[in-house]
Design a protein around this motif. Structure first.
Motif, PDB file in Angstrom:
ATOM      1  N   ARG A 105     -13.226  -7.995 -14.874  1.00  0.00           N
ATOM      2  CA  ARG A 105     -12.516  -9.230 -15.203  1.00  0.00           C
ATOM      3  C   ARG A 105     -11.336  -9.503 -14.284  1.00  0.00           C
ATOM      4  NH1 ARG A 105     -12.138  -8.234 -21.657  1.00  0.00           N
ATOM      5  NH2 ARG A 105     -12.568  -6.100 -21.022  1.00  0.00           N
ATOM      6  N   ALA A 106     -10.609  -8.476 -13.886  1.00  0.00           N
ATOM      7  CA  ALA A 106      -9.457  -8.663 -13.004  1.00  0.00           C
ATOM      8  C   ALA A 106      -9.349  -7.463 -12.079  1.00  0.00           C
ATOM      9  CB  ALA A 106      -8.168  -8.838 -13.804  1.00  0.00           C
ATOM     10  N   VAL A 107      -9.015  -7.717 -10.832  1.00  0.00           N
ATOM     11  CA  VAL A 107      -8.879  -6.666  -9.831  1.00  0.00           C
ATOM     12  C   VAL A 107      -7.585  -6.903  -9.066  1.00  0.00           C
ATOM     13  CG1 VAL A 107      -9.785  -5.747  -7.655  1.00  0.00           C
ATOM     14  CG2 VAL A 107     -11.342  -6.200  -9.562  1.00  0.00           C
ATOM     15  N   VAL A 108      -6.801  -5.857  -8.908  1.00  0.00           N
ATOM     16  CA  VAL A 108      -5.646  -5.883  -8.016  1.00  0.00           C
ATOM     17  C   VAL A 108      -6.095  -5.279  -6.693  1.00  0.00           C
ATOM     18  CG1 VAL A 108      -3.280  -5.124  -7.639  1.00  0.00           C
ATOM     19  CG2 VAL A 108      -4.043  -5.687  -9.948  1.00  0.00           C
ATOM     20  N   CYS A 109      -6.145  -6.078  -5.651  1.00  0.00           N
ATOM     21  CA  CYS A 109      -6.657  -5.622  -4.364  1.00  0.00           C
ATOM     22  C   CYS A 109      -5.635  -4.729  -3.669  1.00  0.00           C
ATOM     23  CB  CYS A 109      -6.978  -6.818  -3.462  1.00  0.00           C
ATOM     24  SG  CYS A 109      -8.356  -7.820  -4.049  1.00  0.00           S
ATOM     25  N   ASP A 110      -6.154  -3.782  -2.908  1.00  0.00           N
ATOM     26  CA  ASP A 110      -5.303  -2.912  -2.089  1.00  0.00           C
ATOM     27  C   ASP A 110      -4.970  -3.677  -0.807  1.00  0.00           C
ATOM     28  OD1 ASP A 110      -4.013  -0.969  -0.712  1.00  0.00           O
ATOM     29  OD2 ASP A 110      -5.738   0.361  -0.486  1.00  0.00           O
ATOM     30  N   VAL A 111      -3.842  -4.385  -0.834  1.00  0.00           N
ATOM     31  CA  VAL A 111      -3.409  -5.174   0.317  1.00  0.00           C
ATOM     32  C   VAL A 111      -2.145  -4.597   0.937  1.00  0.00           C
ATOM     33  CG1 VAL A 111      -4.489  -7.312  -0.486  1.00  0.00           C
ATOM     34  CG2 VAL A 111      -2.145  -6.763  -1.199  1.00  0.00           C
ATOM     35  N   GLY A 112      -1.814  -3.361   0.595  1.00  0.00           N
ATOM     36  CA  GLY A 112      -0.590  -2.788   1.126  1.00  0.00           C
ATOM     37  C   GLY A 112       0.616  -3.272   0.352  1.00  0.00           C
ATOM     38  N   GLN A 113       1.729  -3.452   1.052  1.00  0.00           N
ATOM     39  CA  GLN A 113       2.958  -3.900   0.411  1.00  0.00           C
ATOM     40  C   GLN A 113       2.891  -5.409   0.199  1.00  0.00           C
ATOM     41  OE1 GLN A 113       5.371  -2.308  -1.044  1.00  0.00           O
ATOM     42  NE2 GLN A 113       6.219  -4.276  -1.640  1.00  0.00           N
ATOM     43  N   GLY A 114       2.340  -5.817  -0.950  1.00  0.00           N
ATOM     44  CA  GLY A 114       2.198  -7.238  -1.257  1.00  0.00           C
ATOM     45  C   GLY A 114       1.369  -7.420  -2.499  1.00  0.00           C
ATOM     46  N   ASP A 115       1.012  -8.661  -2.780  1.00  0.00           N
ATOM     47  CA  ASP A 115       0.224  -9.011  -3.959  1.00  0.00           C
ATOM     48  C   ASP A 115      -1.077  -9.659  -3.542  1.00  0.00           C
ATOM     49  OD1 ASP A 115       1.882  -8.027  -5.849  1.00  0.00           O
ATOM     50  OD2 ASP A 115       2.538  -9.941  -6.674  1.00  0.00           O
ATOM     51  N   GLY A 116      -2.161  -9.318  -4.254  1.00  0.00           N
ATOM     52  CA  GLY A 116      -3.455  -9.948  -4.081  1.00  0.00           C
ATOM     53  C   GLY A 116      -4.305  -9.646  -5.297  1.00  0.00           C
ATOM     54  N   LEU A 117      -4.489 -10.633  -6.178  1.00  0.00           N
ATOM     55  CA  LEU A 117      -5.226 -10.430  -7.422  1.00  0.00           C
ATOM     56  C   LEU A 117      -6.433 -11.352  -7.463  1.00  0.00           C
ATOM     57  CD1 LEU A 117      -1.922 -10.272  -8.197  1.00  0.00           C
ATOM     58  CD2 LEU A 117      -2.920  -9.566 -10.372  1.00  0.00           C
ATOM     59  N   ASP A 164      -2.547 -15.047  -4.759  1.00  0.00           N
ATOM     60  CA  ASP A 164      -1.886 -14.401  -3.617  1.00  0.00           C
ATOM     61  C   ASP A 164      -2.903 -13.654  -2.751  1.00  0.00           C
ATOM     62  OD1 ASP A 164       0.683 -15.339  -4.111  1.00  0.00           O
ATOM     63  OD2 ASP A 164       1.122 -13.709  -5.503  1.00  0.00           O
ATOM     64  N   THR A 165      -2.527 -13.461  -1.484  1.00  0.00           N
ATOM     65  CA  THR A 165      -3.468 -12.898  -0.507  1.00  0.00           C
ATOM     66  C   THR A 165      -2.889 -11.722   0.268  1.00  0.00           C
ATOM     67  OG1 THR A 165      -2.736 -14.509   1.163  1.00  0.00           O
ATOM     68  CG2 THR A 165      -4.612 -15.128  -0.221  1.00  0.00           C
ATOM     69  N   GLY A 166      -1.692 -11.247  -0.077  1.00  0.00           N
ATOM     70  CA  GLY A 166      -1.139 -10.090   0.599  1.00  0.00           C
ATOM     71  C   GLY A 166      -0.689 -10.395   2.019  1.00  0.00           C
ATOM     72  N   PRO A 167      -0.256  -9.362   2.753  1.00  0.00           N
ATOM     73  CA  PRO A 167       0.299  -9.585   4.087  1.00  0.00           C
ATOM     74  C   PRO A 167      -0.721  -9.519   5.217  1.00  0.00           C
ATOM     75  CG  PRO A 167       0.731  -7.346   3.413  1.00  0.00           C
ATOM     76  CD  PRO A 167      -0.004  -7.996   2.271  1.00  0.00           C
ATOM     77  N   GLU A 168      -1.938  -8.990   4.962  1.00  0.00           N
ATOM     78  CA  GLU A 168      -2.903  -8.773   6.039  1.00  0.00           C
ATOM     79  C   GLU A 168      -4.219  -9.474   5.725  1.00  0.00           C
ATOM     80  OE1 GLU A 168      -2.740  -7.442   8.965  1.00  0.00           O
ATOM     81  OE2 GLU A 168      -0.646  -6.800   8.817  1.00  0.00           O
ATOM     82  N   PRO A 169      -4.722 -10.329   6.604  1.00  0.00           N
ATOM     83  CA  PRO A 169      -6.002 -11.006   6.345  1.00  0.00           C
ATOM     84  C   PRO A 169      -7.157 -10.039   6.131  1.00  0.00           C
ATOM     85  CG  PRO A 169      -4.833 -12.088   8.146  1.00  0.00           C
ATOM     86  CD  PRO A 169      -4.080 -10.828   7.849  1.00  0.00           C
ATOM     87  N   HIS A 170      -7.194  -8.962   6.900  1.00  0.00           N
ATOM     88  CA  HIS A 170      -8.334  -8.055   6.812  1.00  0.00           C
ATOM     89  C   HIS A 170      -8.422  -7.400   5.435  1.00  0.00           C
ATOM     90  CE1 HIS A 170     -11.341  -5.142   8.016  1.00  0.00           C
ATOM     91  NE2 HIS A 170     -10.563  -4.161   7.592  1.00  0.00           N
ATOM     92  N   ALA A 171      -7.285  -7.049   4.843  1.00  0.00           N
ATOM     93  CA  ALA A 171      -7.299  -6.334   3.568  1.00  0.00           C
ATOM     94  C   ALA A 171      -7.851  -7.208   2.444  1.00  0.00           C
ATOM     95  CB  ALA A 171      -5.891  -5.845   3.232  1.00  0.00           C
TER      96      ALA A 171
END
Length: 865
Positions: A629-641, A654-661
């Motif tokens: 239902r919900a995933v918090v992506c491993d985007v490093g120091q940032g947010d991406g849900l 949110d998409t975090g600091p890195e496009p690749h992640a």
């Protein structure tokens, strides 16, 4: 011819069979040990004090002389090991009375003498490498600049530019994106200390040029006037246009280098508040190279973006136009050698001149040279001139000299039809280059170049022969063997640097190889034509743009595959582990070639690992879990849900600091459609990954906060969305939406006075609500307090996403929504910072708290519910 002799003839390395007078012999390894000794000694000596190096060099020279003396005195003049000193006699007959053993003894003596002479050569080369390294390292330590760097003093320095200025890639630090800076290497020739003392020096330095104020990471709320931005851009262009060999005078803040092993005495930080002060014009060769490179850039101006960026890099190593996403694609597919100056560039051009290398010295030779009436000697002269022009245009720094040497060596050795001469030529080039510039001994690029060239010379021919025995066409076998051999020997070094292993490198290199030759030849033709006939150069560049675009397409397609690369332990430990794995796999692969059905099974397994179809990965890894239902992506120091909204559909916050992640996370989850992408606020650790979320997916709209701060990052979002054709809308308190099993309400930020009220233009399934977010709210104090806050309900779960709200805004949120009660899941504000409103946390009483942060997060500390 008998069957056995026919087999030997067919399997001979020479294309003319075993009877050819130039057939292959054993590999000549005599120069390998001296070259490796010089390389190792130089690498070690660069970090050792000069006194210690001097002692070591003296010991090495004395040992070499002693070993050589033993070789000459004991085994010289045909004297065998059984001779007595000073009698000049030949070896005596053995005591068994079976006759003389002089020939055998003489043979043993020759071998022993050769071994000792080789050892003396190794010691001398090691001493020479250490001495050269000590002399070059002394340039870094000489003069007042290192001490001034340790004091962070402000100095006036006269510099001679030694490299093209290049822009760094912006990086996200904390919540801000650092603005790009210009960096280039230079040689300090005159230093004026703060006390006015002037010293003439020859000291290498790294110059970092940054703009005053502004930049993409600024938090200024009002963008500067247009004329001010234009003036700043003009200053930036003046600094970027500096040519090597130009002399300039700068006022800089000195700083020590990041590492004691760096090739510079100090880092000079300069603020570009005025154009560079030139005190000396560039040399004639520098101006010529600069005009040719500028002409190629002008000729490519009208091409498609990827071809426009890539073609100068393919031809002369000019990567100033390559965007970050294309650079990342080349790294993921191990095609970065195409963007660097490579010996293959020169080899392609020379092959156009002389034709097929194995016919270069024969009457039936091909290429342009015989058609122009050039003799063999004239062809050699023209080839040397082309090599010199290559060095001039691509800058005569050590990396270019290395590429030219490797290209000429490979072409010369293949042209003689004797592969046996390739390895001695390569090792001789390595030895000379390390002695010329010992800093190459610590260069990973130099290591990769030597390994790749060695693999092409030693492994590729054998692998090609093995493939041809399996009835693969010769040309295809050669290309596959070359790509596989280069990848096999370079992969451990890449793992050391990047902690990854690429699975698509070999096929991507094979596909790109189809276009490298045409793009390089046409690109060099455009380079030569630009100064005299720009329209012709543009036509040639247009033709070269098609193969260049093909190469860029291969890189982007390969990098977009879910399993293009996988993580591997980094550092030398990881590199050694991968080397061991490859050593084991090579004989296994040889056995697999004998069983076609096993080859087919392995190929299918690799294909599944690269494409990673969702059912396959779910069975193997268990990810993504069914019914997520919900995933918090491993985007490093940032947010991406990511919040599931149906098959292949999701709401992304949110998409975090890195496009690749974020791209990797969405790909693993199988998300192909994003009806709405919410960016809670414009800090870089929440929005800089936006290109990755948009890549290859259908996105309905991007919803942002009402406060466009920082303005540079807000502009980045608008520009990226416009390029992808995605509308941008604003969120406001009271907005409610639903999408499949998802429903959510925007609780924050309040509606600003200039907006009519909560709305959701252009977004799916929206409706207005009666809540006025301005009631009981506080003024927005910065981007964090303007974070879009969502209350999400999905399949019986209540999830509150607080963005980066700080305590004042958290209290205002509570006052504006007194009905807000307990939730199941709370995304803790500000990456788990201790700066929270405890009353709101107690009121929410979440069963599960999510904190999205990266390694070394400075904000997560002392947090308690």
């Amino acid at each position: 011819m008998t069957g056995a002799r026919a087999t030997v003839h067919a399997r001979a390395a020479s294309r003319h069979g075993s009877s050819d007078p130039h057939q292959e012999g054993p590999v000549d390894l005599r120069l390998v040990a001296p070259a490796l000794a010089a390389w190792a000694a130089a690498a070690v000596s660069l970090g050792v004090p000069g006194g210690g190096v001097a002692v070591a060099v003296g010991v090495a020279v004395l040992l070499a002389v002693g070993v050589w003396w033993v070789a000459v005195v004991r085994y010289g003049a045909g004297r065998g090991p059984g001779a007595e000193e000073g009698d000049g006699s030949t070896p005596r007959a053995d005591t068994g009375g079976r006759g003389t053993t002089a020939p055998r003894a003489r043979s043993c003596g020759v071998r022993s003498a050769g071994t000792l002479v080789a050892l003396a050569a190794v010691l001398l080369c090691a001493g020479a490498g250490a001495a050269s390294a000590a002399l070059h390292a002394s340039d870094v330590r000489r003069g007042p600049l290192p001490a001034l760097g340790e004091q962070f003093a402000q100095v006036t320095v006269e510099l001679e530019v030694t490299d093209d200025p290049r822009l760094t890639r912006p990086k996200v630090r904390g919540s801000q994106r650092t603005p790009p800076v210009l960096v280039f290497t230079a040689e300090a020739v005159r230093v004026t200390a703060p006390n006015g003392m002037v010293t003439a020096v020859h000291t290498p330095a790294l110059v970092v040029v940054q703009q005053r104020g502004g930049g993409s990471g600024t938090t200024s709320r009002e963008p500067g006037p247009a004329h001010r931005d234009a003036a700043r851009e003009g200053l930036w262009s003046a600094w970027r246009g500096l040519l090597p060999s130009t002399r300039i005078r700068v006022v800089a803040r000195a700083a020590p280098p990041l590492s004691p092993a760096d090739q510079v005495a100090a880092v000079l930080r300069v603020t570009a508040d005025a154009p560079p002060v030139k005190v000396g014009a560039p040399s004639v060769l520098g101006r010529l190279a600069g005009s040719l490179r500028a002409g190629l850039r002008e000729a490519t101006d009208g091409l498609r973006p990827d071809a426009r960026a890539l073609l100068p890099g393919l031809v002369v190593g000019d990567t100033s136009r390559v965007p970050p996403d294309l650079d990342d694609a080349f790294r993921a597919t191990d095609l970065t050698h195409l963007l660097a100056v490579s010996g293959s560039n020169l080899t392609i051009v020379l092959a156009l001149l002389i034709g097929p290398p194995h016919l270069a010295t024969r009457a039936e030779r091909r290429g342009l040279a015989p058609r122009l009436g050039l003799s063999l000697r004239g062809t050699a002269v023209v080839g040397g001139a082309l090599a010199l022009a290559f060095v001039v245009v691509c800058r005569p720094d050590p990396s270019v000299l290395r590429a030219a040497a490797c290209g000429l060596i490979t072409l010369l050795a293949i042209g003689t039809g004797r592969r046996r001469s390739l390895l001695p030529a390569l090792t001789a080039a390595v030895l000379l280059l390390v002695l010329y510039d010992p800093w190459l001994a610590r260069s990973y690029g130099f290591l990769l170049s030597v390994l790749a060239t060695g693999a092409l010379l030693l492994l590729a021919p054998r692998w090609s022969t093995a493939l041809q025995r399996r009835r693969l066409p010769p040309r295809i076998a050669e290309v596959i063997a070359a790509a596989a051999a280069a990848q096999a020997v370079c992969a451990p070094v890449v793992a050391v640097l990047a902690a990854r292993v690429g699975l698509v490198a070999v096929p991507c290199n094979l596909l790109a190889e189809l276009a490298v030759g045409p793009a390089t030849v046409l690109g060099f033709a455009a380079l030569a034509a630009a100064p005299v006939a720009l329209p012709v150069a543009r036509a040639l560049a247009w033709c070269a743009g098609w193969p260049a675009g093909w190469i860029a397409g291969v890189a982007r397609t390969g990098a977009a595959l879910p399993g293009a690369e996988f993580e591997w332990p980094g550092g030398w430990t990881g590199g050694l582990m991968l080397a061991v794995v490859l050593v084991v796999l090579v004989p296994v692969g040889r056995r697999l070639l004998r069983r076609p059905w096993l080859c087919a099974v392995c190929a299918l397994a690799v294909l599944l690992a690269v494409c990673r179809p969702a059912p396959f990965t779910r069975v193997i890894t268990g990810w993504p879990p069914p019914g997520w239902r919900a995933v918090v992506c491993d985007v490093g120091q940032g947010d991406g849900l990511v919040l599931a909204a149906g098959d292949g559909t999701a709401l992304v916050v949110d998409t975090g600091p890195e496009p690749h992640a974020i791209d990797r996370c969405l790909t693993d989850l199988g998300v192909r459609r994003i009806p709405l992408l919410v960016l809670t606020h414009f800090h870089a650790d929440h929005v800089d990954g936006l290109p990755g979320a948009l890549r290859g997916r259908s996105v309905g709209a991007i919803e942002t906060t009402t406060l466009e701060d920082p303005p540079g990052q807000a502009q980045f979002v608008r520009t990226t969305a416009a390029a992808a054709g995605v509308p941008v809308v604003r969120a406001a308190a009271g907005e409610r939406r639903h999408l499949g099993p998802l429903s959510w309400e925007v609780l924050w930020p309040p509606v600003p006075p200039d907006l009519p009220g909560p709305s959701s233009p252009g977004a799916p399934d929206s409706q207005e609500a009666g809540l006025d977010g301005r009631n009981g709210s506080a003024a927005l104090d910065g981007p964090n307090d303007a974070s879009v806050t969502l209350l999400v309900r999905t399949r019986g779960l209540t999830i509150l996403l607080l963005g980066d709200l700080e305590p004042p805004a958290q209290r205002a949120l509570w006052a504006a929504h007194p009905e807000l009660g307990a939730v199941d899941v709370l995304k803790v504000a500000h990456h788990g910072s201790a700066y929270q409103d405890p009353l709101l946390i107690r009121r929410l009483a979440p069963r599960l708290a999510l904190i999205s942060c990266g390694a070394g997060n400075p904000k997560t500390r002392d947090f308690q519910f």
